[in-house]
Design an enzyme around this catalytic site. Structure first.
Site, PDB file in Angstrom:
ATOM      1  N   CYS A 113      58.589 -29.812 -20.921  1.00  0.00           N
ATOM      2  CA  CYS A 113      57.865 -29.740 -19.634  1.00  0.00           C
ATOM      3  C   CYS A 113      57.890 -31.060 -18.856  1.00  0.00           C
ATOM      4  O   CYS A 113      57.612 -31.073 -17.662  1.00  0.00           O
ATOM      5  CB  CYS A 113      56.431 -29.291 -19.860  1.00  0.00           C
ATOM      6  SG  CYS A 113      56.334 -27.670 -20.616  1.00  0.00           S
ATOM      7  N   HIS A 244      52.664 -30.946 -13.331  1.00  0.00           N
ATOM      8  CA  HIS A 244      53.229 -29.868 -14.141  1.00  0.00           C
ATOM      9  C   HIS A 244      52.158 -28.790 -14.275  1.00  0.00           C
ATOM     10  O   HIS A 244      50.980 -29.092 -14.447  1.00  0.00           O
ATOM     11  CB  HIS A 244      53.633 -30.400 -15.516  1.00  0.00           C
ATOM     12  CG  HIS A 244      53.935 -29.311 -16.492  1.00  0.00           C
ATOM     13  ND1 HIS A 244      54.841 -28.309 -16.204  1.00  0.00           N
ATOM     14  CD2 HIS A 244      53.441 -29.036 -17.726  1.00  0.00           C
ATOM     15  CE1 HIS A 244      54.892 -27.482 -17.232  1.00  0.00           C
ATOM     16  NE2 HIS A 244      54.048 -27.891 -18.164  1.00  0.00           N
ATOM     17  N   ASN A 274      53.804 -21.136 -16.423  1.00  0.00           N
ATOM     18  CA  ASN A 274      54.365 -22.422 -16.833  1.00  0.00           C
ATOM     19  C   ASN A 274      55.890 -22.285 -16.904  1.00  0.00           C
ATOM     20  O   ASN A 274      56.424 -21.637 -17.799  1.00  0.00           O
ATOM     21  CB  ASN A 274      53.783 -22.801 -18.205  1.00  0.00           C
ATOM     22  CG  ASN A 274      54.270 -24.163 -18.681  1.00  0.00           C
ATOM     23  OD1 ASN A 274      55.251 -24.698 -18.166  1.00  0.00           O
ATOM     24  ND2 ASN A 274      53.590 -24.715 -19.662  1.00  0.00           N
TER      25      ASN A 274
HETATM   26  O1  UT7 Z   1      53.214 -27.184 -20.905  1.00  0.00           O
HETATM   27  C1  UT7 Z   1      53.233 -27.645 -22.225  1.00  0.00           C
HETATM   28  C2  UT7 Z   1      51.906 -28.005 -22.718  1.00  0.00           C
HETATM   29  N1  UT7 Z   1      51.113 -26.819 -22.909  1.00  0.00           N
HETATM   30  C3  UT7 Z   1      49.847 -26.835 -22.620  1.00  0.00           C
HETATM   31  O2  UT7 Z   1      49.359 -27.829 -22.148  1.00  0.00           O
HETATM   32  C4  UT7 Z   1      49.036 -25.616 -22.959  1.00  0.00           C
HETATM   33  C5  UT7 Z   1      47.719 -26.029 -23.476  1.00  0.00           C
HETATM   34  N2  UT7 Z   1      46.887 -24.946 -24.002  1.00  0.00           N
HETATM   35  C6  UT7 Z   1      46.359 -23.969 -23.234  1.00  0.00           C
HETATM   36  O3  UT7 Z   1      46.635 -23.837 -22.067  1.00  0.00           O
HETATM   37  C7  UT7 Z   1      45.298 -23.096 -23.880  1.00  0.00           C
HETATM   38  O4  UT7 Z   1      44.944 -23.625 -25.133  1.00  0.00           O
HETATM   39  C8  UT7 Z   1      45.725 -21.616 -24.037  1.00  0.00           C
HETATM   40  C9  UT7 Z   1      45.740 -20.928 -22.710  1.00  0.00           C
HETATM   41  C10 UT7 Z   1      47.074 -21.519 -24.712  1.00  0.00           C
HETATM   42  C11 UT7 Z   1      44.692 -20.880 -24.908  1.00  0.00           C
HETATM   43  O5  UT7 Z   1      43.391 -20.989 -24.339  1.00  0.00           O
HETATM   44  P1  UT7 Z   1      42.137 -21.453 -25.228  1.00  0.00           P
HETATM   45  O6  UT7 Z   1      40.970 -21.403 -24.357  1.00  0.00           O
HETATM   46  O7  UT7 Z   1      42.502 -22.771 -25.848  1.00  0.00           O
HETATM   47  O8  UT7 Z   1      42.033 -20.308 -26.294  1.00  0.00           O
HETATM   48  P2  UT7 Z   1      42.139 -20.391 -27.876  1.00  0.00           P
HETATM   49  O9  UT7 Z   1      43.549 -20.560 -28.316  1.00  0.00           O
HETATM   50  O10 UT7 Z   1      41.117 -21.370 -28.403  1.00  0.00           O
HETATM   51  O11 UT7 Z   1      41.659 -18.938 -28.264  1.00  0.00           O
HETATM   52  C12 UT7 Z   1      40.317 -18.481 -27.987  1.00  0.00           C
HETATM   53  C13 UT7 Z   1      40.236 -17.010 -28.331  1.00  0.00           C
HETATM   54  C14 UT7 Z   1      40.766 -16.660 -29.717  1.00  0.00           C
HETATM   55  O12 UT7 Z   1      39.972 -15.636 -30.268  1.00  0.00           O
HETATM   56  P3  UT7 Z   1      38.804 -15.959 -31.321  1.00  0.00           P
HETATM   57  O13 UT7 Z   1      39.494 -16.651 -32.469  1.00  0.00           O
HETATM   58  O14 UT7 Z   1      37.844 -16.842 -30.603  1.00  0.00           O
HETATM   59  O15 UT7 Z   1      38.267 -14.598 -31.654  1.00  0.00           O
HETATM   60  C15 UT7 Z   1      42.143 -16.123 -29.442  1.00  0.00           C
HETATM   61  O16 UT7 Z   1      42.579 -15.236 -30.423  1.00  0.00           O
HETATM   62  O17 UT7 Z   1      41.006 -16.257 -27.401  1.00  0.00           O
HETATM   63  C16 UT7 Z   1      41.916 -15.401 -28.130  1.00  0.00           C
HETATM   64  N3  UT7 Z   1      43.112 -15.245 -27.331  1.00  0.00           N
HETATM   65  C17 UT7 Z   1      43.247 -14.261 -26.418  1.00  0.00           C
HETATM   66  N4  UT7 Z   1      42.422 -13.269 -26.038  1.00  0.00           N
HETATM   67  C18 UT7 Z   1      42.867 -12.430 -25.055  1.00  0.00           C
HETATM   68  C19 UT7 Z   1      44.251 -15.979 -27.351  1.00  0.00           C
HETATM   69  N5  UT7 Z   1      45.123 -15.496 -26.463  1.00  0.00           N
HETATM   70  C20 UT7 Z   1      44.531 -14.430 -25.863  1.00  0.00           C
HETATM   71  C21 UT7 Z   1      44.941 -13.521 -24.886  1.00  0.00           C
HETATM   72  N6  UT7 Z   1      44.079 -12.552 -24.504  1.00  0.00           N
HETATM   73  N7  UT7 Z   1      46.144 -13.603 -24.265  1.00  0.00           N
END
Ligand code: UT7
Length: 317
Positions: A113, A244, A274
């Protein structure tokens, strides 16, 4: 004194659009979750007959036309990509052929990225050392080709696209500074492992999203300070943040650090997702076309991504 200045910008998005509602049909997810956690509503995806080089070429044509130079005047092509059509030859060589240019050097770089910032930084040095006068710098990626569409934590994030600039030597200020960095020790948090499944190599993105999120926000904070201090500038001097586009919450955190209203941030993530190396030139082009970014404005570009890699470019447009 010789400066390097952006003379023309162009971008290209594939026609096919994948909305959150489309993803709801195949994944255990909702439009509400994706929108609130990422800011993404839809993303563009390449068709089965499209390659990253097609996105790069279409963006390049527009940048060259907007720079009002002939293809013969281009003396270097740099393409930042993580999703080349083939292991080799490079997309840069492919674009060179499609443009009908011969002999100029052409190469790809891979900084995920942050690739476009890496490309600008390299091009800036070529110009300031008088090794080139007009450089085509492209960021292009087809992230859909390395996305596992059964993994809801990844499938919702990525999109495809291409963006390009012509960077030219000038007696007017353009790129004020670039800073690029890398730290390879957290590879397992964001990578494409070589998974051998039933003798078929399956290469798709694996990310520990919340951990990457925290490191990205902290690192981007430092990038902002580094760029401003190196140029003896204040936060208030920046006209536009062209970041980005990884997550709207990351963009908001960087804007807060800059004490900047979101009105001063070019946001495309809602419609592009992204797009990795393409996201900054795509956002830059949108900022120009919309009439927001004007000649003389001070623009801060910044990125964080796989590697980890990160960097910034401070530019007088
Ligand atoms: O460009 C390169 C660099 N990349 C980045 O900078 C990306 C950085 N990370 C992010 O943008 C975020 O961490 C994500 C968007 C990938 C994820 O968001 P989050 O708020 O960090 O969610 P999480 O991974 O902590 O997951 C929270 C909950 C989980 O459920 P439980 O364990 O709390 O029951 C996940 O299983 O959300 C669940 N979850 C979803 N639920 C519905 C994860 N993906 C989804 C989904 N739909 N698509």
């Amino acid at each position: 004194m010789i400066f390097s200045k952006i003379k023309g910008v162009g971008s290209y998005l594939p026609k096919k659009v994948l909305t959150n509602k489309d993803l709801e049909k195949t994944l255990d997810t909702t439009d509400e979750w994706i929108t609130s956690r990422t800011g993404i509503k839809e993303r563009h995806i390449v068709g089965s007959d499209e390659q990253t080089s097609d996105l790069a070429f279409e963006a390049a044509k527009k940048a060259i036309s907007n720079a009002d130079i002939s293809t013969e005047e281009i003396d270097l092509i740099i393409v930042a990509t993580t999703t080349p059509d083939k292991i080799f030859p490079s997309i840069a060589c492919n674009v060179q052929t499609k443009l009908g240019i011969k002999n100029c050097p052409a190469f790809d770089i891979q900084a995920v990225c942050s690739g476009f910032i890496y490309g600008l930084s390299i091009a800036d040095k070529f110009i300031k050392t008088q090794s080139a006068k007009n450089i085509l710098v492209i960021g292009a990626d087809s992230m859909s080709k390395i996305t596992d569409y059964t993994d809801r934590s990844n499938a919702i994030l990525w999109g495809d696209g291409g963006g390009a600039v012509i960077l030219s030597s000038s007696d007017q200020q353009g790129i004020l500074s670039t800073h690029i960095h890398a730290d390879g020790q957290h590879e397992e948090l964001l990578h494409v492992p070589n998974n051998n499944i039933k003798n078929k190599i399956k290469q798709t993105i694996t990310m520990q999203g919340s951990q990457v999120f925290k490191i990205a926000v902290n690192t981007l904070d430092k990038i902002v300070d580094e760029a401003l201090e190196a140029n003896n500038l204040q936060k208030k001097d920046i006209d536009w943040l062209v970041p980005h586009q990884a997550n709207i919450r990351i963009l908001e955190a960087t804007a807060k650090k800059l004490q900047m209203s979101m009105d001063k941030v070019i946001v495309t993530i809602d419609r592009h997702g992204n797009t990795s190396a393409a996201s900054i030139p795509l956002a830059l082009d949108e900022g120009i076309i919309s009439g927001k970014i004007k000649p003389g404005h001070l623009i801060l570009m910044e990125a964080f991504g796989g590697g980890f890699t990160w960097g910034s470019a401070l530019i007088r447009f």
